[in-house]
Design a protein around this motif. Structure first.
Motif, short mmCIF file in Angstrom:
data_model
loop_
_atom_site.label_atom_id
_atom_site.label_comp_id
_atom_site.label_asym_id
_atom_site.label_seq_id
_atom_site.Cartn_x
_atom_site.Cartn_y
_atom_site.Cartn_z
N THR A 32 0.84 -1.21 0.00
CA THR A 32 0.00 0.00 0.00
C THR A 32 0.87 1.25 0.00
N LEU A 35 2.63 1.68 -3.38
CA LEU A 35 1.74 2.16 -4.45
C LEU A 35 1.39 3.63 -4.26
N VAL A 62 -0.95 1.95 -16.42
CA VAL A 62 -2.30 2.44 -16.07
C VAL A 62 -3.13 2.66 -17.34
N LEU A 83 -11.62 0.96 -9.07
CA LEU A 83 -11.75 -0.28 -8.30
C LEU A 83 -11.00 -1.43 -8.98
N ALA A 85 -8.67 -1.39 -11.35
CA ALA A 85 -7.22 -1.19 -11.46
C ALA A 85 -6.54 -1.39 -10.10
N THR A 86 -7.19 -0.94 -9.02
CA THR A 86 -6.59 -1.12 -7.69
C THR A 86 -6.53 -2.60 -7.34
N ILE A 87 -7.59 -3.32 -7.67
CA ILE A 87 -7.57 -4.78 -7.43
C ILE A 87 -6.38 -5.39 -8.17
N LEU A 89 -3.54 -3.99 -9.38
CA LEU A 89 -2.22 -3.61 -8.87
C LEU A 89 -1.94 -4.22 -7.50
N PHE A 90 -2.97 -4.21 -6.62
CA PHE A 90 -2.77 -4.73 -5.27
C PHE A 90 -2.52 -6.24 -5.29
#
Lengths: 242, 161
Positions: A32, A35, A62, A83, A85-87, A89-90
């Motif tokens: 976290t 990022l 991105v 949402l 993209a964060t899923i 990348l995470f």
């Protein structure tokens, strides 16, 4: 001969006010912070023509992912993109962090034995379940936001016994999505880490290298699958039933 | 493998914060850049299309202007030809009349000169006849011979006139 150390659960490293902080939580925080740090440092360069290579790289990732999302959901790409993209990348970095050199070997010895500081964030069922719950709740949220109360009509349909039964099945399928999301990701990443640990235990040098490549690929695929499925479920939820 | 609720909650909150911050610092700025770029591309395409249309219009106008100019050129050429024909004819007729006048003048002058020369020659011839006659008469002519000569001379003079 040294012991092969495999733990299916994340192990606590220290506790704050009675709450144990596990190595997967630590990995989650590292991902976290990494990022967010990347985003904050890159923000001032995005609109410039001449920017550092790493910013170009980040922007390319991105933008490519945005094109991917827009390809699946052209009308709502901008809404769903953060949402999804964060899923992606995470999950990607959360899986890869367990592959870093020293992730399994640097740690401390506690009463429970040796505990590594870092563990793949997605190799913990709590992380994957939390992500799955977040994704499925988001699906319901977007469904309600776009279609109103009508969206929940698919779960509670009293028009006929068959439709009522279909509604119950729909409800069960939503819960099963949580389970499938959580266990698919956890299973793949944890199995990969176990595989690497076993190979490194059996043949300490070189032999595990091809498997590292494989696990990097698995991490990418799992991130893509999680993100794509979430996007597809949201897309289905916001589209009208026929 | 155990599910701990506080860990679940931590992960959910952490993920929510991550989405919020990434959206603010990463996605929005990049989407803005994409939007600006797309707008720029759309504007460029629009401008290019307009320019192309303008070019086509100009090409049509050019074609029209060219065909009109060709027509006008043909008309001007025709008019110029007609004018040139008229002017040529006029010049030729003027030159002809001028030449005729000049010839007439020269002929008149020649006739006048001839008349004057004739007159002068007649006078001279008369003088010569008289002088010759006198000399002949002085030497050996009888009256009869003189009379014959005089008559002969008169005849000659009559022939000349």
């Amino acid at each position: 001969m040294p012991e092969l150390h495999i733990s299916i659960s994340a192990q606590p490293i220290f506790s704050i006010g009675g709450f144990e902080v596990t190595n997967s939580m630590l990995a989650t925080m590292v991902v976290t912070i990494f990022l967010i740090g990347l985003a904050i440092s890159g923000k001032r360069y995005f609109h410039l023509k001449n920017k550092p290579r790493w910013v170009n790289f980040l922007q390319t990732i991105v933008e490519s992912f945005y094109e991917f999302v827009a390809g699946i959901s052209p009308q709502h790409a901008q809404k769903f993109f953060p949402l999804v993209a964060t899923i992606f990348l995470f999950v990607l970095l959360g899986s890869w962090i367990g592959l870093l050199p020293g992730a399994d070997s640097i740690g401390l010895t506690t009463v429970h034995g040796f505990v590594p500081f870092l563990r793949g964030a997605t190799a913990d069922i709590n992380t994957t379940l939390a992500l799955a719950i977040f994704a499925v709740v988001s699906v319901q949220f977007y469904g309600y936001k776009h279609r109103g109360v009508k969206y929940f009509g698919k779960f509670l349909d009293f028009s006929s016994p068959i439709n009522f039964f279909v509604g119950v099945l729909e409800l069960i399928s939503e819960f099963s999505r949580v389970i499938s999301f959580a266990f698919r990701l956890f299973g793949n990443i944890f199995a990969g880490e176990v595989l690497l640990a076993v190979i490194a235990f059996l043949i300490p040098v070189v032999a595990s290298l091809p498997f590292f490549g494989l696990e990097i690929f698995v991490g990418f695929i799992q991130a893509l699958v999680f993100a794509t499925l979430t996007l597809v479920f949201i897309n289905i939820a916001v589209s009208e039933h026929h | 493998m155990e599910i701990r609720w506080y860990q679940l909650l931590f992960q959910v909150v952490n993920f929510g914060v991550l989405i919020f911050l990434l959206n603010r610092f990463l996605y929005r700025p990049i989407l803005k850049v994409i939007e600006l770029r797309n707008k720029k591309i759309e504007d460029s395409i629009k401008t290019a299309e307009e320019t192309f249309k303008e070019k086509e219009k100009i090409a049509v106008l050019k074609q029209q202007a060219l065909s009109e100019a060709e027509k006008e050129a043909v008309q001007i050429l025709e008019a110029a030809k007609q004018l040139a024909d008229k002017a040529g004819k006029r010049i030729i007729s003027t030159a002809q009349s001028e030449a005729e006048q000049a010839v007439d003048k020269k002929l008149a002058l020649l006739a006048d000169t001839l008349a004057q020369e004739e007159k002068r020659l007649r006078g001279r011839i008369g003088d010569l006849v008289v002088t010759t006659t006198r000399q002949v008469l002085k030497t050996s002519l009888t009256n009869q011979e003189q009379k014959r000569i005089v008559d002969q001379q008169i005849k000659e003079l009559r022939k000349l006139s």
